[in-house]
Design a protein around this motif. Structure first.
Motif, PDB file in Angstrom:
ATOM      1  N   VAL A  94       0.696  -1.224   0.001  1.00 52.45           N
ATOM      2  CA  VAL A  94       0.078   0.101   0.030  1.00 52.45           C
ATOM      3  C   VAL A  94       0.956   1.469  -0.022  1.00 52.45           C
ATOM      4  CG1 VAL A  94      -1.735   1.438   1.178  1.00 52.45           C
ATOM      5  CG2 VAL A  94      -1.655  -1.173   1.107  1.00 52.45           C
ATOM      6  N   TYR A  95       0.859   2.327  -0.880  1.00 49.99           N
ATOM      7  CA  TYR A  95       1.320   3.378  -0.944  1.00 49.99           C
ATOM      8  C   TYR A  95       0.291   4.514  -0.602  1.00 49.99           C
ATOM      9  CZ  TYR A  95       4.576   7.023  -2.054  1.00 49.99           C
ATOM     10  OH  TYR A  95       5.455   7.868  -2.064  1.00 49.99           O
ATOM     11  N   LEU A  96       0.661   5.174   0.516  1.00 50.35           N
ATOM     12  CA  LEU A  96      -0.154   6.470   1.127  1.00 50.35           C
ATOM     13  C   LEU A  96       0.658   7.651   0.607  1.00 50.35           C
ATOM     14  CD1 LEU A  96      -1.893   5.154   4.196  1.00 50.35           C
ATOM     15  CD2 LEU A  96      -2.888   5.095   2.028  1.00 50.35           C
ATOM     16  N   PHE A  97       0.051   8.785   0.433  1.00 47.64           N
ATOM     17  CA  PHE A  97       0.782   9.933   0.160  1.00 47.64           C
ATOM     18  C   PHE A  97       0.866  10.869   1.307  1.00 47.64           C
ATOM     19  CE2 PHE A  97      -0.778   8.596  -4.088  1.00 47.64           C
ATOM     20  CZ  PHE A  97       0.316   8.797  -4.918  1.00 47.64           C
ATOM     21  N   GLU A  98       1.956  11.505   1.499  1.00 46.15           N
ATOM     22  CA  GLU A  98       2.025  12.137   2.527  1.00 46.15           C
ATOM     23  C   GLU A  98       0.960  13.266   2.621  1.00 46.15           C
ATOM     24  OE1 GLU A  98       5.468  14.619   5.263  1.00 46.15           O
ATOM     25  OE2 GLU A  98       6.057  13.891   3.413  1.00 46.15           O
ATOM     26  N   GLY A  99       0.229  13.438   3.660  1.00 42.30           N
ATOM     27  CA  GLY A  99      -1.027  14.375   3.854  1.00 42.30           C
ATOM     28  C   GLY A  99      -1.848  13.623   4.735  1.00 42.30           C
ATOM     29  N   SER A 100      -3.449  14.200   4.554  1.00 42.29           N
ATOM     30  CA  SER A 100      -4.410  13.456   5.747  1.00 42.29           C
ATOM     31  C   SER A 100      -4.904  12.466   5.070  1.00 42.29           C
ATOM     32  CB  SER A 100      -5.165  14.831   6.014  1.00 42.29           C
ATOM     33  OG  SER A 100      -6.145  14.786   4.900  1.00 42.29           O
ATOM     34  N   ILE A 101      -5.737  11.669   6.189  1.00 41.14           N
ATOM     35  CA  ILE A 101      -6.446  10.763   5.939  1.00 41.14           C
ATOM     36  C   ILE A 101      -7.301  10.881   4.814  1.00 41.14           C
ATOM     37  CG2 ILE A 101      -8.175   9.123   6.783  1.00 41.14           C
ATOM     38  CD1 ILE A 101      -6.771   8.858   9.475  1.00 41.14           C
ATOM     39  N   ARG A 102      -7.961  11.959   4.985  1.00 41.08           N
ATOM     40  CA  ARG A 102      -9.046  12.674   3.617  1.00 41.08           C
ATOM     41  C   ARG A 102      -8.197  12.874   2.514  1.00 41.08           C
ATOM     42  NH1 ARG A 102     -10.335  16.839   6.205  1.00 41.08           N
ATOM     43  NH2 ARG A 102     -12.294  16.687   6.920  1.00 41.08           N
ATOM     44  N   ASP A 103      -7.306  13.417   2.184  1.00 42.80           N
ATOM     45  CA  ASP A 103      -6.490  13.565   1.005  1.00 42.80           C
ATOM     46  C   ASP A 103      -6.443  12.139   0.509  1.00 42.80           C
ATOM     47  OD1 ASP A 103      -6.390  16.191   1.516  1.00 42.80           O
ATOM     48  OD2 ASP A 103      -4.355  16.155   2.581  1.00 42.80           O
ATOM     49  N   ASN A 104      -6.025  11.200   1.224  1.00 45.46           N
ATOM     50  CA  ASN A 104      -5.581   9.717   0.840  1.00 45.46           C
ATOM     51  C   ASN A 104      -6.828   8.807   0.401  1.00 45.46           C
ATOM     52  OD1 ASN A 104      -2.595   8.893   0.854  1.00 45.46           O
ATOM     53  ND2 ASN A 104      -2.775  10.221   2.594  1.00 45.46           N
ATOM     54  N   ILE A 105      -7.922   9.208   0.979  1.00 41.30           N
ATOM     55  CA  ILE A 105      -9.136   8.497   0.476  1.00 41.30           C
ATOM     56  C   ILE A 105      -9.632   9.204  -0.587  1.00 41.30           C
ATOM     57  CG2 ILE A 105     -11.541   7.999   1.238  1.00 41.30           C
ATOM     58  CD1 ILE A 105     -10.522   7.539   3.952  1.00 41.30           C
ATOM     59  N   ALA A 106      -9.640  10.294  -0.744  1.00 40.41           N
ATOM     60  CA  ALA A 106     -10.083  11.098  -1.831  1.00 40.41           C
ATOM     61  C   ALA A 106      -9.245  11.157  -3.156  1.00 40.41           C
ATOM     62  CB  ALA A 106     -10.777  12.388  -1.327  1.00 40.41           C
ATOM     63  N   TYR A 107      -8.231  10.379  -3.097  1.00 43.22           N
ATOM     64  CA  TYR A 107      -7.102  10.715  -4.013  1.00 43.22           C
ATOM     65  C   TYR A 107      -7.719  10.672  -5.315  1.00 43.22           C
ATOM     66  CZ  TYR A 107      -2.587  10.338  -6.575  1.00 43.22           C
ATOM     67  OH  TYR A 107      -1.755  10.601  -7.279  1.00 43.22           O
ATOM     68  N   GLY A 108      -8.543   9.615  -5.684  1.00 36.73           N
ATOM     69  CA  GLY A 108      -9.126   9.374  -7.066  1.00 36.73           C
ATOM     70  C   GLY A 108     -10.136  10.407  -7.295  1.00 36.73           C
ATOM     71  N   LYS A 109     -10.615  11.106  -6.305  1.00 34.02           N
ATOM     72  CA  LYS A 109     -11.765  12.096  -6.614  1.00 34.02           C
ATOM     73  C   LYS A 109     -11.601  13.070  -5.500  1.00 34.02           C
ATOM     74  CE  LYS A 109     -15.623   9.300  -8.440  1.00 34.02           C
ATOM     75  NZ  LYS A 109     -16.925   8.821  -8.213  1.00 34.02           N
ATOM     76  N   PRO A 110     -10.728  14.171  -5.889  1.00 34.29           N
ATOM     77  CA  PRO A 110     -10.374  15.107  -5.023  1.00 34.29           C
ATOM     78  C   PRO A 110     -11.426  16.086  -4.452  1.00 34.29           C
ATOM     79  CG  PRO A 110      -8.532  15.016  -6.659  1.00 34.29           C
ATOM     80  CD  PRO A 110      -9.776  14.414  -7.067  1.00 34.29           C
ATOM     81  N   GLU A 111     -12.504  16.098  -5.326  1.00 29.69           N
ATOM     82  CA  GLU A 111     -13.631  17.051  -5.249  1.00 29.69           C
ATOM     83  C   GLU A 111     -14.599  16.522  -4.293  1.00 29.69           C
ATOM     84  OE1 GLU A 111     -14.956  14.251  -8.450  1.00 29.69           O
ATOM     85  OE2 GLU A 111     -13.035  15.434  -7.934  1.00 29.69           O
ATOM     86  N   ALA A 112     -14.472  15.168  -3.695  1.00 27.31           N
ATOM     87  CA  ALA A 112     -15.579  14.429  -2.945  1.00 27.31           C
ATOM     88  C   ALA A 112     -15.412  15.073  -1.558  1.00 27.31           C
ATOM     89  CB  ALA A 112     -14.836  12.908  -2.967  1.00 27.31           C
ATOM     90  N   GLY A 113     -16.662  15.042  -1.173  1.00 28.38           N
ATOM     91  CA  GLY A 113     -17.344  15.715   0.131  1.00 28.38           C
ATOM     92  C   GLY A 113     -16.917  14.878   1.163  1.00 28.38           C
ATOM     93  N   ASP A 114     -17.184  15.302   2.405  1.00 25.52           N
ATOM     94  CA  ASP A 114     -16.905  14.374   3.516  1.00 25.52           C
ATOM     95  C   ASP A 114     -17.817  13.167   3.582  1.00 25.52           C
ATOM     96  OD1 ASP A 114     -14.732  15.752   4.113  1.00 25.52           O
ATOM     97  OD2 ASP A 114     -15.470  16.704   6.062  1.00 25.52           O
ATOM     98  N   ALA A 115     -19.203  13.589   3.402  1.00 26.12           N
ATOM     99  CA  ALA A 115     -20.170  12.609   3.392  1.00 26.12           C
ATOM    100  C   ALA A 115     -19.731  11.180   2.515  1.00 26.12           C
ATOM    101  CB  ALA A 115     -21.451  12.884   3.130  1.00 26.12           C
ATOM    102  N   THR A 116     -19.259  11.619   1.306  1.00 24.66           N
ATOM    103  CA  THR A 116     -18.939  10.412   0.309  1.00 24.66           C
ATOM    104  C   THR A 116     -17.527   9.706   0.794  1.00 24.66           C
ATOM    105  OG1 THR A 116     -19.663  11.955  -1.354  1.00 24.66           O
ATOM    106  CG2 THR A 116     -18.160  10.112  -2.216  1.00 24.66           C
ATOM    107  N   ILE A 117     -16.747  10.340   1.616  1.00 28.54           N
ATOM    108  CA  ILE A 117     -15.430  10.019   2.200  1.00 28.54           C
ATOM    109  C   ILE A 117     -15.875   9.164   3.027  1.00 28.54           C
ATOM    110  CG2 ILE A 117     -13.146  10.298   3.258  1.00 28.54           C
ATOM    111  CD1 ILE A 117     -13.158  13.031   1.581  1.00 28.54           C
ATOM    112  N   ILE A 118     -16.610   9.520   4.022  1.00 32.63           N
ATOM    113  CA  ILE A 118     -16.804   8.685   5.127  1.00 32.63           C
ATOM    114  C   ILE A 118     -17.801   7.355   4.789  1.00 32.63           C
ATOM    115  CG2 ILE A 118     -18.460   8.719   7.336  1.00 32.63           C
ATOM    116  CD1 ILE A 118     -17.685  11.536   7.652  1.00 32.63           C
ATOM    117  N   ASP A 119     -18.650   7.465   3.818  1.00 30.69           N
ATOM    118  CA  ASP A 119     -19.255   6.216   3.145  1.00 30.69           C
ATOM    119  C   ASP A 119     -18.261   5.179   2.681  1.00 30.69           C
ATOM    120  OD1 ASP A 119     -21.806   7.045   3.807  1.00 30.69           O
ATOM    121  OD2 ASP A 119     -22.378   8.026   1.887  1.00 30.69           O
ATOM    122  N   ALA A 120     -17.439   5.654   2.149  1.00 30.55           N
ATOM    123  CA  ALA A 120     -16.238   4.735   1.471  1.00 30.55           C
ATOM    124  C   ALA A 120     -15.423   4.273   2.756  1.00 30.55           C
ATOM    125  CB  ALA A 120     -15.504   5.438   0.655  1.00 30.55           C
TER     126      ALA A 120
END
Length: 581
Positions: free
Chosen positions: A425-451
């Protein structure tokens, strides 16, 4: 010449900066000529050269020379400011664009390139080598231009005033130029070696810092420090050999310059004493001899800087010219909506270095089905995933999604349809939010939390003091292996791909994490195609089809129950893992 071809878009800036350098040097030479003219005024007064221009009294002549000196110095200062701004801005712009171009080109190179090159070497090329070119453009390019202008302008004055002395003063110049080219031929390979050693040193540093936990666990600090010292000493030795050649250039050139200066000083003095040369002209010649010859002592440093920059430039341009073998030649998007049917038709591929790979593999994963690939390490399972993602192109056969060959659709639309969760697994330096939303940077928190919930990652995320804003550290070092794996799965799920590839995604996690991922897969697999590579057979018992790969070929296929009944490779491995053997 390769650099000039690359920099063709900067020709206007280069020409403007060159013109400012030339004008600045012409202004710089003028005061020496004015000193000689002033001497002529003091000695000859009403019969001086300036008097012939209409300035009768010596006082008028000196006043005119003072005013002219002011404007010359002001002009020199103005054009020095201009050439410095132009050259330095050009250096900044060119190095930034060259680094960007090198990085963007590297991103499109196939995986074989990265498997044969160390990351340290590539970082050294894109960073240190580019900086070497910047340092040359900051000052070296202007210095080379001004040396050439000095020789031409001063030479013209010499031949006008005293052709004989001009010949004597210019006698050392062929030796100086020959010495410069001789040095260039000797220094070029040495500086190429210096740049290679820089890359080796960067690679060693990068590897050691990435593997610091392993170094500590094996108490290998002293051994690794010694290895770094060896790489550092190799760099020092390479520089020492280059410095030995470059340092020998200046003493030889100084003696050649002395010969030219003494010729002007003595022969010109004798001609002035005999009345064959104007005293003012003699003064001009003496001053200009120094102006002509002494700057050539700096030619060694300039050429040294030039050779360092060209050695670096060759490495950068070599990277830019590295051929792209897996080309994104199609602009055709995949047919929408992507259903996710995957088919391998008689696919063969072998790695150039080892010649291992896959041979005539036929696989079919219907849309919405789960296909599991099992087999020994090196059997070819991950190779099939790389071919699906077009990290490589097969030598024979075709890979198709929904009946479309993957090499006939755009790379973007292909990879957008596939989500990859790998063992490493490669995670980029940044926050958990940044890494989960890497494929969709525009995603909102609700979508990120669902994933995150679907990947069973939210349970640990919400326990963290900073939640989604928690920094993961470099490569996710602040998180456990299981946490990183769940974030990787959440990242792939947020992308919502019709095809999900799990490349040994549970091989390095604990039983709790494996159970969590198993629960996630029941939700994830619904409505999408899942291709699983697994060593733990317990994770794939519910797959629609399990394919056993051995030595690059399909050895067995069927459901879990069918393969156990066949009592072949799969059944033997199952007994080993369950303790039934």
């Amino acid at each position: 010449m390769r650099l000039l071809r690359y920099a063709k878009g900067y020709r206007r800036q280069i020409m403007t900066a060159t013109v400012c350098s030339i004008i600045n040097k012409l202004f710089d030479i003028a005061p020496e000529i004015l000193i000689g003219v002033a001497i002529d005024v003091v000695v000859n007064q009403e019969q001086s050269f300036v008097a012939s221009l209409g300035f009768e009294t010596p006082q008028e002549q000196i006043t005119m020379l003072a005013a002219l000196t002011f404007f010359i110095w002001a002009g020199e200062s103005l054009f020095e400011y201009l050439f410095q701004v132009l050259w330095r801005n050009l250096a900044q712009r060119l190095q930034a664009n060259m680094r960007q171009d090198a990085y963007e080109h590297a991103q499109w190179l196939d995986m074989a390139f990265f498997e044969s090159k160390s990351s340290g070497q590539l970082v050294a090329t894109m960073n240190d080598d580019v900086n070497q070119l910047e340092r040359f453009l900051d000052g070296g390019a202007n210095a080379l231009i001004q040396v050439g202008v000095t020789v031409l302008a001063v030479g013209a004055v010499f031949f006008v005033l005293a052709p004989l002395i001009a010949l004597l003063a210019f006698t050392p110049i062929p030796l100086i130029i020959w010495g410069a080219f001789f040095f260039q031929r000797k220094a070029g390979p040495l500086y190429n070696d210096v740049r290679e050693k820089v890359g080796d040193l960067s690679s060693r540093l990068s590897n050691n810092l990435s593997g610091i936990a392993t170094i500590k666990s094996f108490t290998s600090e002293a051994r690794e420090a010694e290895r770094l010292r060896d790489a550092s000493e190799a760099y020092v030795d390479a520089n020492r050999r280059a410095i030995k050649v470059s340092s020998a250039f200046i003493p030889v050139i100084r003696m050649a310059i002395l010969a030219g200066f003494l010729a002007t000083f003595t022969v010109g003095g004798m001609m002035a004493l005999n009345g064959n040369l104007n005293v003012g002209a003699y003064g001009v010649l003496v001053f200009l001899t120094q102006r002509l010859l002494w700057p050539l002592t700096g030619l060694a440093q300039v050429i040294d800087l030039f050779e360092r920059a060209m050695a670096s430039t060759r490495r950068i341009l070599d990277l830019l010219e590295e051929p792209i073998t897996v080309r994104d030649d199609s602009s055709t998007p995949m047919s929408q909506p992507v259903k996710g049917e995957v088919r391998f038709e008689s696919v063969s591929f072998h790695y150039a270095a080892s010649q291992v790979g896959v041979d005539a593999v036929n696989l079919h994963a219907p849309a919405g089905h789960t296909l599991a690939l099992v087999g020994a390490t090196g059997s070819g399972k991950s190779t099939l995933v790389k071919l699906l993602l077009r990290f490589y192109d097969p030598e024979d056969g075709r890979v198709l999604i929904d009946g479309q060959p993957v090499n006939e659709v755009s790379m973007h639309s292909l990879r957008q349809a596939i989500g990859l969760v790998s063992q490493d697994v490669y995670l980029f330096e940044g926050s958990i939010r940044d890494n989960i939303a890497y494929g969709k940077p525009e995603a909102g928190d609700a979508t990120i939390i669902d994933a995150a919930k679907t990947a069973e990652a939210w349970s640990f995320i919400e326990m963290l003091p900073e939640g989604l804003d928690t920094p993961v550290g470099e490569r996710g070092v602040r998180l456990s292996g299981g946490q990183r794996q769940r974030l990787s799965l959440a990242r792939a799920l947020l992308k919502d791909p019709p095809i999900l590839v799990l490349d040994e995604a549970t091989s390095a996690v604990d039983n709790e994490t494996e159970a969590a991922i198993q629960r996630s897969l029941k939700h994830i697999a619904h409505g999408r195609t899942v291709i699983m590579i697994a060593h733990r057979l317990s994770t794939i018992v519910h797959a629609d089809e399990i394919v056993v790969i051995e030595k690059g070929q399909v050895a067995e296929r069927g459901t879990h129950g069918e393969l156990l009944g066949a009592n072949g490779h799969y059944a033997a491995q199952w007994r080993v893992q369950t303790g039934a053997a």
